[in-house]
Scaffold this active site. Sequence first.
Site, PDB file in Angstrom:
ATOM      1  N   ILE A   1      30.125  24.944  45.460  1.00 47.37           N
ATOM      2  CA  ILE A   1      29.128  25.782  45.029  1.00 47.37           C
ATOM      3  C   ILE A   1      27.846  25.450  44.347  1.00 47.37           C
ATOM      4  CG2 ILE A   1      30.935  27.616  45.302  1.00 47.37           C
ATOM      5  CD1 ILE A   1      30.772  27.698  42.012  1.00 47.37           C
TER       6      ILE A   1
ATOM      7  N   THR B   1      37.356  38.743  36.392  1.00 44.43           N
ATOM      8  CA  THR B   1      38.992  38.926  35.061  1.00 44.43           C
ATOM      9  C   THR B   1      38.477  39.525  33.990  1.00 44.43           C
ATOM     10  OG1 THR B   1      40.193  37.596  33.738  1.00 44.43           O
ATOM     11  CG2 THR B   1      38.107  36.592  33.966  1.00 44.43           C
TER      12      THR B   1
ATOM     13  N   GLU C   1      40.367  38.732  31.332  1.00 55.74           N
ATOM     14  CA  GLU C   1      39.843  37.938  29.796  1.00 55.74           C
ATOM     15  C   GLU C   1      38.707  38.355  29.353  1.00 55.74           C
ATOM     16  OE1 GLU C   1      42.724  34.937  30.336  1.00 55.74           O
ATOM     17  OE2 GLU C   1      43.376  35.378  31.800  1.00 55.74           O
TER      18      GLU C   1
ATOM     19  N   ALA D   1      35.081  32.341  28.557  1.00 50.60           N
ATOM     20  CA  ALA D   1      34.399  31.935  28.101  1.00 50.60           C
ATOM     21  C   ALA D   1      32.642  31.757  29.348  1.00 50.60           C
ATOM     22  CB  ALA D   1      33.587  31.696  27.195  1.00 50.60           C
ATOM     23  N   SER D   2      33.219  31.342  30.220  1.00 54.23           N
ATOM     24  CA  SER D   2      32.991  30.887  30.768  1.00 54.23           C
ATOM     25  C   SER D   2      32.699  31.951  32.364  1.00 54.23           C
ATOM     26  CB  SER D   2      33.688  29.302  31.485  1.00 54.23           C
ATOM     27  OG  SER D   2      34.522  29.244  32.362  1.00 54.23           O
ATOM     28  N   LYS D   3      33.741  32.651  32.197  1.00 51.49           N
ATOM     29  CA  LYS D   3      33.733  34.175  33.495  1.00 51.49           C
ATOM     30  C   LYS D   3      32.735  34.973  32.481  1.00 51.49           C
ATOM     31  CE  LYS D   3      36.021  33.975  36.530  1.00 51.49           C
ATOM     32  NZ  LYS D   3      35.559  34.385  37.899  1.00 51.49           N
TER      33      LYS D   3
ATOM     34  N   ASN E   1      47.175  38.520  38.541  1.00 50.99           N
ATOM     35  CA  ASN E   1      47.398  38.427  39.776  1.00 50.99           C
ATOM     36  C   ASN E   1      49.447  37.637  39.896  1.00 50.99           C
ATOM     37  OD1 ASN E   1      44.710  38.898  41.916  1.00 50.99           O
ATOM     38  ND2 ASN E   1      44.788  39.218  39.962  1.00 50.99           N
TER      39      ASN E   1
ATOM     40  N   ASN F   1      55.635  38.802  28.518  1.00 53.55           N
ATOM     41  CA  ASN F   1      55.952  37.670  28.508  1.00 53.55           C
ATOM     42  C   ASN F   1      57.181  37.585  28.447  1.00 53.55           C
ATOM     43  OD1 ASN F   1      52.908  37.621  29.337  1.00 53.55           O
ATOM     44  ND2 ASN F   1      52.617  36.060  27.903  1.00 53.55           N
TER      45      ASN F   1
ATOM     46  N   ARG G   1      49.832  29.254  22.344  1.00 52.92           N
ATOM     47  CA  ARG G   1      48.987  28.838  23.383  1.00 52.92           C
ATOM     48  C   ARG G   1      47.932  28.483  21.824  1.00 52.92           C
ATOM     49  NH1 ARG G   1      46.874  31.743  28.226  1.00 52.92           N
ATOM     50  NH2 ARG G   1      47.427  30.341  29.455  1.00 52.92           N
TER      51      ARG G   1
END
Length: 354
Positions: free
Chosen positions: A59, A133, A135, A161-163, A189, A258, A291
């Site tokens: 892209i 997202t 997030e 942060a990047s999204k 998803n 989870n 995490r």
Amino acid sequence: MTVFVTGGAGFIGSNFVLDWLAGCDEAVVNLDALTYAGNVHNLDSLRGNPHHVFVHGDIGDAALVGRLLAEHRPRAVLHFAAESHVDRSIHGPGAFVQTNIVGTFQLLEAIRAYWGALEPAARAAFRLLHVSTDEVFGSLSKDAPAFTETHPYEPNSPYSASKAASDHLVRAYHHTYGLPVLTTNCSNNYGPLHFPEKLIPLMIVNAQAGKPLPVYGDGQQIRDWLYVKDHCSAIRCVLARGRLGETYNVGGWNEMPNLEIVHTVCDLLDELAPRADGISYRTQISFVTDRPGHDRRYAIDASKIHRELGWRPAETFASGIRKTVQWYLDNPQWVQQVQSGAYREWVAQQYAAN
Ligand code: NAD
Ligand code: TYD
């Protein structure tokens, strides 16, 4: 007519392309860089289909994207391509900045040039749908209300942060240049063709291989889960009827810790493919180091898309997770083929300490 899809060899993108072409004859141009997460075999059933054009490319290659837009003259771009795995973003954030931010910027520039040169009717009808997202909103406390579209952005991982940055760029291109954009912010998803680095497919694949089922921390982190085909139907709905410049939250109304997800997967496997020794797959659960910066809870309020566009999920978690586990049991060749050397290296690196 034609739509242009980015990232259509990944998990959600390939489900989207398969569903789209099962439902109509409108051509799809599918641009995908085939990173570790992209898999052309997801699209095997489209071989010979004249309505599907697959292009191997990035892209961020503005010249390529510009050429493809000029050649195929799509009425819409559906932007799925991204680096998508939080754990990988912790090990190596650079690729996330490059694809999710710089790549989205290059894509926006190519689209802006193409769209700007369209004749008025095509210009008015054109849409860019940006797939994002939940997030980006950050982490919720236990009793806080679910994320609405106006919740402040507080991304906590390099991935989110990047999204978030890409969402802001898309928004700015609408406000500054009038680019006709739509954004969706979806929860986690699950479903067929999900790469087994993410929670649900990893648990299915590890359980069957007799390996430990690594639950981070106390396993009480909460996510909202949506069957991937429902995400695809939401995207089609927003593309068709979404209001320009708006964002739509998409979710399954299905918050779960989870550990409960992992128990559900184990119980389904106990029923559908029991271990030879008759012992439950739950015995393979292993609590591992948490995490870093792990978001405690995500929850989506998907009222707006229901109220304005009439969309709601078709699957319950019980029906969707059963279909998903069954799909993995029915497709051992797919699982074997994605577990390449690169996949094994990732698993060795990520779970080494445990
Ligand atoms: P994925 O990692 O399975 O697939 C991403 C695809 O993008 C791959 O086919 C990959 O080859 C391709 N790609 C990566 N970099 C590229 C580049 N520079 N140029 C062209 N193609 C490139 O991801 P996914 O789970 O299918 O997610 C798709 C989109 O949906 C992403 O934007 C993600 O942020 C978003 N999303 C995912 C979830 C989820 O639960 N998986 C939830 C909400 C939103
Ligand atoms: P994941 O599928 O990576 O999605 P995301 O981090 O984008 O929500 O993880 C879902 C949840 O499962 C998340 O809280 C982290 C947790 N998790 C584990 O406990 N063990 C694992 O091996 C993985 C991959 C995730």
